[in-house]
Scaffold this motif. Sequence first.
Motif, mmCIF file in Angstrom:
data_model
loop_
_atom_site.group_PDB
_atom_site.id
_atom_site.type_symbol
_atom_site.label_atom_id
_atom_site.label_comp_id
_atom_site.label_asym_id
_atom_site.label_seq_id
_atom_site.Cartn_x
_atom_site.Cartn_y
_atom_site.Cartn_z
ATOM 1 N N GLU A 120 15.603 34.042 78.713
ATOM 2 C CA GLU A 120 14.897 34.004 77.848
ATOM 3 C C GLU A 120 13.779 34.009 77.637
ATOM 4 O O GLU A 120 13.164 34.965 76.907
ATOM 5 C CB GLU A 120 15.945 33.706 76.533
ATOM 6 C CG GLU A 120 16.885 33.487 76.014
ATOM 7 C CD GLU A 120 17.351 35.052 75.307
ATOM 8 O OE1 GLU A 120 16.568 35.535 75.039
ATOM 9 O OE2 GLU A 120 18.888 35.663 74.910
ATOM 10 N N SER A 176 13.070 31.649 68.225
ATOM 11 C CA SER A 176 14.449 32.440 69.159
ATOM 12 C C SER A 176 15.978 31.360 69.333
ATOM 13 O O SER A 176 15.743 30.448 69.423
ATOM 14 C CB SER A 176 13.845 32.413 70.437
ATOM 15 O OG SER A 176 13.365 33.847 70.407
ATOM 16 N N VAL A 210 18.317 30.233 71.862
ATOM 17 C CA VAL A 210 18.467 29.361 72.986
ATOM 18 C C VAL A 210 19.582 28.312 73.355
ATOM 19 O O VAL A 210 19.462 27.207 72.363
ATOM 20 C CB VAL A 210 16.550 29.224 73.574
ATOM 21 C CG1 VAL A 210 17.183 28.618 74.774
ATOM 22 C CG2 VAL A 210 16.097 30.383 73.953
#
Length: 356
Positions: free
Chosen positions: A16, A32, A34
């Motif tokens: 990512e 984000s 993750v």
Amino acid sequence: MYLEMMLLTDGRFRIEGKYTSAQAGLGHLAVSRVDVVFLDMDMPEMNGLEAGEHIQQLNSDIRIVYITAYSDYAIEAFEIHALDYVLKPIDPDRLAKTLHYIERSIPVREVKSFGNWRVRCFGHLSFDGSVGNERQLKWKTAKARELFAYLLHHRERWISKDILLETLWPDYPKDKALTYLHTTVSQIRKLVKEWQGQISVEYALDSYRLVLDGILCDVSEFEQATDKESAITEQNRLFYENIIALYRGDYLEGYDYPWAETLRSNLQERYLNFVIRIAAYDMEHGCERKALERLHFAQQKAPYSEEICRLVLTSYAQLGDYASLNRHYEAFVKLLHTDLGIEPSQETISIYNQYV
């Protein structure tokens, strides 16, 4: 970058992001989703333990794997719920155990159903899975295949409708070409529907792009691994062999796409340079036959390469197989004379004379 290449080769996980700044990495995690963070211990802004505490505050479900040259922090690392602690230099077998731990620790609902698939552009366009099952897609038309390949070629960049029309339907009136474009996009979307959104053709502002969500691409893997010319060692040799194995043929081999020619040539040059490097390593470590196998395959791609020819001659000389050495040299001299009307360079002639 080395860790990233190892993870991409493994194929089970998607990268990512990667950062040399702890603050930038934490900023990514704040917005984000993750699953795992590989974290160094010695960093300029804050050490790995401090960064680990921040990560746990952001999301306690994130697994942390420390990768560092220092073993002194192991106990403290596990106190903040680190999943694992790997010492540098990274041993591939040790990393494989870590990846197994990670896979077991991620709930099944988070694992995407097609995450182990890879799209192949070296050789014929196809998909294959982690267990080696390869699939050729049943394209409804040749243009559907070319449009898919063209969008894939641009790696998720937006391509305007006008450029697509000029590239794929240059000889048609615009209204007719537009109809063909819309029909072809529809065909692709139906074909990739089974990938449950992990392959999609997106449209916005009169432009299209192809998105691969969690599906690898052999060309991207190959480019990332060959961007930096790190030394080949016993520790990374297997990784580089896997990278070479990705090259099963030229880029989009067998498809007469003019727009692919530049990248095709570039990738072939990278491949040949890489084969030469790893073959030289094999020869230095007593694996001449393995080197010959690589070199003979590479010479099919570059039949006039004197550098490859010289390595082949050296391999035969190291094996003491002077009959094969002579045959190879004579065939090479004949090829140059017949096809190009030239003689080998003085360097090649000198090496041959030295061996015989």
